[in-house]
Structure formats: C-alpha cells, structure tokens
Design a protein around this motif. Structure first.
Motif, PDB file in Angstrom:
ATOM      1  N   UNK A  41       0.858  -1.188   0.000  1.00 64.14           N
ATOM      2  CA  UNK A  41       0.000   0.000   0.000  1.00 64.14           C
ATOM      3  C   UNK A  41       0.896   1.241   0.000  1.00 64.14           C
ATOM      4  N   UNK A  42       0.320   2.361  -0.366  1.00 70.80           N
ATOM      5  CA  UNK A  42       1.024   3.635  -0.276  1.00 70.80           C
ATOM      6  C   UNK A  42       0.697   4.297   1.059  1.00 70.80           C
ATOM      7  N   UNK A  43       1.506   5.249   1.498  1.00 71.05           N
ATOM      8  CA  UNK A  43       1.149   6.006   2.700  1.00 71.05           C
ATOM      9  C   UNK A  43      -0.224   6.645   2.527  1.00 71.05           C
ATOM     10  N   UNK A  44      -0.928   6.790   3.619  1.00 69.96           N
ATOM     11  CA  UNK A  44      -2.294   7.312   3.566  1.00 69.96           C
ATOM     12  C   UNK A  44      -2.345   8.642   2.824  1.00 69.96           C
ATOM     13  N   UNK A  45      -3.265   8.728   1.857  1.00 70.94           N
ATOM     14  CA  UNK A  45      -3.464   9.958   1.114  1.00 70.94           C
ATOM     15  C   UNK A  45      -2.580  10.135  -0.096  1.00 70.94           C
ATOM     16  N   UNK A  46      -1.583   9.259  -0.276  1.00 72.40           N
ATOM     17  CA  UNK A  46      -0.671   9.406  -1.404  1.00 72.40           C
ATOM     18  C   UNK A  46      -1.272   8.776  -2.666  1.00 72.40           C
ATOM     19  N   UNK A  47      -1.020   9.384  -3.804  1.00 79.87           N
ATOM     20  CA  UNK A  47      -1.561   8.894  -5.077  1.00 79.87           C
ATOM     21  C   UNK A  47      -0.571   7.999  -5.818  1.00 79.87           C
ATOM     22  N   UNK A  48       0.719   8.129  -5.519  1.00 76.58           N
ATOM     23  CA  UNK A  48       1.746   7.368  -6.222  1.00 76.58           C
ATOM     24  C   UNK A  48       3.000   7.341  -5.363  1.00 76.58           C
ATOM     25  N   UNK A  49       3.901   6.441  -5.708  1.00 75.63           N
ATOM     26  CA  UNK A  49       5.246   6.446  -5.151  1.00 75.63           C
ATOM     27  C   UNK A  49       6.238   6.610  -6.283  1.00 75.63           C
ATOM     28  N   UNK A  50       7.435   7.105  -5.970  1.00 71.90           N
ATOM     29  CA  UNK A  50       8.496   7.230  -6.968  1.00 71.90           C
ATOM     30  C   UNK A  50       9.688   6.400  -6.510  1.00 71.90           C
ATOM     31  N   UNK A  51      10.186   5.546  -7.400  1.00 74.19           N
ATOM     32  CA  UNK A  51      11.299   4.683  -7.038  1.00 74.19           C
ATOM     33  C   UNK A  51      12.603   5.479  -6.994  1.00 74.19           C
ATOM     34  N   UNK A  52      13.274   5.420  -5.869  1.00 71.21           N
ATOM     35  CA  UNK A  52      14.573   6.050  -5.709  1.00 71.21           C
ATOM     36  C   UNK A  52      15.586   5.047  -5.187  1.00 71.21           C
ATOM     37  N   UNK A  53      16.861   5.328  -5.417  1.00 70.06           N
ATOM     38  CA  UNK A  53      17.923   4.538  -4.818  1.00 70.06           C
ATOM     39  C   UNK A  53      18.491   3.414  -5.658  1.00 70.06           C
ATOM     40  N   UNK A  54      17.897   3.126  -6.818  1.00 66.54           N
ATOM     41  CA  UNK A  54      18.388   2.001  -7.611  1.00 66.54           C
ATOM     42  C   UNK A  54      19.851   2.194  -7.998  1.00 66.54           C
ATOM     43  N   UNK A 360      -1.500   3.220 -21.510  1.00 68.33           N
ATOM     44  CA  UNK A 360      -1.630   4.668 -21.597  1.00 68.33           C
ATOM     45  C   UNK A 360      -2.715   5.028 -22.594  1.00 68.33           C
ATOM     46  N   UNK A 361      -3.388   6.111 -22.340  1.00 67.87           N
ATOM     47  CA  UNK A 361      -4.359   6.666 -23.280  1.00 67.87           C
ATOM     48  C   UNK A 361      -4.033   8.139 -23.471  1.00 67.87           C
ATOM     49  N   UNK A 362      -3.702   8.502 -24.702  1.00 69.62           N
ATOM     50  CA  UNK A 362      -3.312   9.882 -25.017  1.00 69.62           C
ATOM     51  C   UNK A 362      -2.178  10.354 -24.110  1.00 69.62           C
ATOM     52  N   UNK A 363      -1.236   9.463 -23.838  1.00 74.89           N
ATOM     53  CA  UNK A 363      -0.083   9.816 -23.025  1.00 74.89           C
ATOM     54  C   UNK A 363      -0.303   9.774 -21.536  1.00 74.89           C
ATOM     55  N   UNK A 364      -1.520   9.442 -21.100  1.00 76.26           N
ATOM     56  CA  UNK A 364      -1.842   9.410 -19.669  1.00 76.26           C
ATOM     57  C   UNK A 364      -1.838   7.965 -19.179  1.00 76.26           C
ATOM     58  N   UNK A 365      -1.173   7.715 -18.066  1.00 75.61           N
ATOM     59  CA  UNK A 365      -1.124   6.380 -17.482  1.00 75.61           C
ATOM     60  C   UNK A 365      -2.484   6.027 -16.886  1.00 75.61           C
ATOM     61  N   UNK A 366      -3.123   4.992 -17.428  1.00 75.96           N
ATOM     62  CA  UNK A 366      -4.475   4.634 -16.976  1.00 75.96           C
ATOM     63  C   UNK A 366      -4.546   3.235 -16.390  1.00 75.96           C
ATOM     64  N   UNK A 415       3.009  11.790 -16.968  1.00 74.00           N
ATOM     65  CA  UNK A 415       2.042  10.794 -17.439  1.00 74.00           C
ATOM     66  C   UNK A 415       0.828  10.673 -16.517  1.00 74.00           C
ATOM     67  N   UNK A 416       0.876  11.307 -15.357  1.00 76.16           N
ATOM     68  CA  UNK A 416      -0.250  11.239 -14.426  1.00 76.16           C
ATOM     69  C   UNK A 416      -1.313  12.266 -14.797  1.00 76.16           C
ATOM     70  N   UNK A 417      -2.580  11.939 -14.589  1.00 82.74           N
ATOM     71  CA  UNK A 417      -3.618  12.956 -14.768  1.00 82.74           C
ATOM     72  C   UNK A 417      -3.502  14.007 -13.666  1.00 82.74           C
ATOM     73  N   UNK A 418      -4.030  15.205 -13.874  1.00 82.87           N
ATOM     74  CA  UNK A 418      -3.886  16.279 -12.876  1.00 82.87           C
ATOM     75  C   UNK A 418      -4.322  15.876 -11.476  1.00 82.87           C
ATOM     76  N   UNK A 419      -5.413  15.116 -11.346  1.00 87.23           N
ATOM     77  CA  UNK A 419      -5.891  14.739 -10.012  1.00 87.23           C
ATOM     78  C   UNK A 419      -4.867  13.888  -9.276  1.00 87.23           C
TER      79      UNK A 419
END
Length: 455
Positions: A41-54, A360-366, A415-419
């Motif tokens: 799961x993601x932290x509460x309220x978060x919409x995405x995570x970003x991979x760091x440290x590789x 993706x649809x029109x460049x947006x990750x769906x 690639x994310x929608x504005x929301x």
C-alpha cells in the motif's frame, strides 16, 4: 574507536545469516529462487510512489560480500557455523536483477524489483535492498510532490543537518532525481554530480559588527549575483542595505522567517521600488508540498527545503517488502521453480515471477497490471516493459546517469492525470494486480519466506 565502514554484506539483519546457516546445513542454500520487492500500500493519502535509490543499490549488489575479519566475527558471535563461514568467504552475487527504472512511479502491488539466483545469495540481499529502496523512495516520493507544487520555481535541497551524515547524501541524490534543482550538500555534488548552491547563514551576519559589513564582505567574495540573507534583524532594513551594497545587479535575497506570503509580497514591492526588478526572492523555513502550494500566488522565485524532505516529518515510509515468490525443491540450474506466497491476513502475497505491463491513453497512465509467468518461462524484457534488466550474472548492465533518472521522473510525473499529481489526499491512482487467469494455482503449498523481524 569505531571500525571503518562495513562491507555491503554486513549491512543486514542477523536473521538473514541464521536462515542462511540453516540452509547451508540442509542444502537449501543452492536451490534456485526468486524474490520480489513491492509495496502493499502507499502512505495514507498518497496517489503514487516514486522509485529512488536504484543507482545506489546496484553497485552494492555487485560488491556484495564479506571480508575475512567480518566472517571471523560472525563465527565468534555464534551467528554462523564453519560451513557457512566457508560459504561466505567466497560469496559474490551471481544472480539476475530486474527493476523499474529509477525515477519511475510505482503503486500498490507494483513488482519494483525482482531478484533471481540461489536461495542463499538472494535472501542475503533482503535488508540491503529494503534499506536503500525504502529510504530513497520515501525521499523521492515526497520530493516529487514538492516539485509538482513548486511548478517552474526551482527547489534547493538543504536538509543535511537534519539527518544522518551519510543519509544526507542519499537525500540530496533522491531529491535531485525527483526534480529538485540543486543541493547544499557538497558530498552529493562530489559523489553524484548534483549541482550545489549556498552562500551564508545568519551566523555570518552576526559575526560582523553590522549587517552592512557582512553584506560588503559577502559581495566582495562572491560578487553582486550572490544571495543575501536579509532577515537576521529586520527584513525591510535588510533589503535596503542589500540593495545599497550590491546595487541593481543583486542576484537574490533570502527570507527565512515570518509569514512568507506577506513578507515576499512586501519584499517584491520594495525591491521594485528600489530599482531591483531582477533581484529574485528565495524563501526557506520548514517548507513542504502543502506550504509550497499555499505560496503559489506569492512573488517567490525559488524555495529551499530542509527538514520536510530529509526527515520522517516530511515523508511517510515507502513500506516496501521483499518476499520469496518462487523456489526450487532441489539444487541445480534445471530444477523447476514453484510459486510460493504468504496467506497472512493483511499481508498476503501473490506467488510466481511477475512481469509488469502498463496502459496509456493519449499519453496518460491509466492502468498497470502484471502477468504471472509460467514457473520456468524465460524472461525476455521488451524496451517498453516497465522493468528493465539491471543485473545479469552478478554484473551490472543498467547504469543510467543521474540526469537520465531525472528525465525518467519528469516523464513519469507528466504521465499522471492532474488529479493524481495533486498534493491533496486521495486514493492511489492505480492498484496493481494480476488477472484471474494469471494467478497461480491456489493449491500450491507455500514455504516460509524471509519472515521474522520486519514484515
């Protein structure tokens, strides 16, 4: 006196070695296995995570091992027996690793890193993998939100004094990948090529008899394009003094206190009235994505972020786990793998090697899902797959520059929608899973994975 830094192999939990010791004794150590790192799961309220440290992790995997002094200490402490000591003296990781690109997004269930090799060498990587990816992904995920909130205004990472001295270097690197423009940390500049910035603190002003004397000294050393800190005493007087000393070519002023929206508005009006229309306004002081969003309409040209990007007050943990998903029942390269999975309440996992796909649809990750591969299917990654081959036979194949990782992050956020880019609390943009036809046979008998301390 403290010892010198440890080998990568020692950056682990004791129970990894006690499991290994048992497997050396009973022969399981040479069985083929596959492990995966993911977040349930993601932290509460978060919409995405970003991979760091590789980029930090892969060299440590390539160098993974134990020196003679460390192996002797493990024996003396009763952690391992002599058979395992002999195994560790010759240990080098010889397996394969596939992973999401650094800077890419992940969601609940995304198989961000897959490790294949022998059971022994794979289990020993658990703590190191999670230590690096959890820390740097938490930083990158928070920094990405701040980058989005800041828009075109640059962000400076300046949290070194708020965290461990080595963690500070990793913080600066991860924040730069996520979109920060620069850091105050010189080691991050030296080791990773992150641009560094910095001029003076309040102590510099206080060390001089007057604020004007401090500004004269700084301008003499750094030129009129420098940034002068104007809030040691009185902001308005500080600005007037800065302009008197540096003239219309003054690069920037920095404000580190007060109501930043009000103070920046007053500062802009005063600077303009004095003819310094090109002098920029930089603000600092406990900023995070929420404060930065609230300052969107203020006449601010850049932000300095410290505590909230470098410490837990600014970013919940990434909560990644590293689980055994397939294992062979006998040694040998031709031994078939069978999927295994946890069934624990709220901590269940899905067995089998997974291959992530996106839509993706029109460049947006769906959409994102994974296919669970046949137990012994050859994994052939295509250029448009989410994962990329990063290690083969223990040799690092994937070594993008930090700017390339930064470009990955920029494309991923775009690639994310504005929301989904909003800093407001909400559900994860995607939930990642397998279709029913991809799920492994539920009658498969699970075997214990690396359970014990962290779950």
């Amino acid at each position: 006196m403290d010892r010198s830094p440890q080998s990568p192999g020692m950056l682990t939990d004791r129970y990894e070695l006690t499991m290994l010791d048992s497997w050396v004794r009973d022969g399981h150590v040479h069985h083929r296995a596959t492990f995966e790192a993911f977040a349930r799961r993601l932290p509460q309220g978060r919409r995405y995570g970003m991979l760091g440290g590789l980029g930090r992790l892969l060299p440590m995997i390539a160098d993974f091992g134990f020196d003679d002094v460390e192996v002797s200490w493990l024996r003396e402490q009763g952690v391992i027996g002599e058979q395992t000591a002999a195994y560790l003296r010759d240990l080098r990781f010889t397996g394969d690793v596939d992973a999401y690109r650094e800077g890419d997004l992940y969601f609940p269930g995304s198989p961000v890193l897959t490790v294949s090799g022998t059971l022994g060498e794979c289990v020993l990587l658990e703590t190191l993998v999670l230590s690096v990816l959890n820390h740097d992904s938490a930083i990158a995920s928070a920094a990405a939100r701040m980058t989005t909130a800041a828009g075109d205004r640059p962000l400076v990472e300046m949290g070194s004094r708020r965290t461990h001295e080595q963690a500070a270097v990793a913080v600066a690197r991860a924040a730069y990948v996520a979109g920060f423009a620069s850091t105050s940390n010189l080691a991050a500049g030296h080791l990773h090529g992150v641009p560094t910035v910095g001029t003076a603190a309040h102590a510099f002003t206080l060390a001089h008899a007057t604020e004007e004397a401090a500004f004269v000294s700084q301008v003499a050393a750094q030129g009129t394009g420098t940034t002068l800190l104007v809030d040691t005493y009185d902001i308005e007087e500080g600005i007037r003094t800065a302009v008197r000393v540096a003239g219309p070519e003054l690069g920037a002023i920095r404000i580190d206190s007060g109501d930043l929206a009000e103070e920046s508005a007053r500062a802009r009006a005063l600077l303009d009235s004095l003819g310094n229309t090109r002098t920029r306004i930089i603000v600092t002081s406990d900023l995070d994505e929420f404060v930065i969003s609230a300052l969107a309409d203020a006449p601010i040209d850049g932000y300095g972020v410290g505590t909230r990007v470098a410490t837990g007050s600014g970013h919940p943990t990434a909560s990644m786990v590293y689980k055994l998903v397939a294992v062979a029942d006998r040694p040998g390269a031709d031994a078939p793998l069978r999927p295994v999975a946890k069934k624990s309440a709220a901590k269940a996992s899905v067995g089998g090697r997974k291959l992530a796909r996106r839509r993706h649809e029109d460049g947006v990750l769906v959409g994102e899902h994974y296919d669970v591969l046949d137990h012994d299917a050859a994994v052939e990654l295509a250029p448009d797959d989410v994962q990329v081959a990063v290690v083969r036979g223990g040799r690092v194949l994937h070594d993008p520059s930090l700017d390339e990782a930064r470009a990955t992050a920029r494309r991923a956020l775009a690639s994310l929608p504005p929301a989904a880019r909003s800093v407001a609390a909400g559900e994860a943009h995607l939930e990642v899973g397998a279709t029913a036809r991809d799920l492994p046979d539920p009658s498969s008998t699970p075997v214990p994975a690396s359970e014990g301390a962290p779950a």
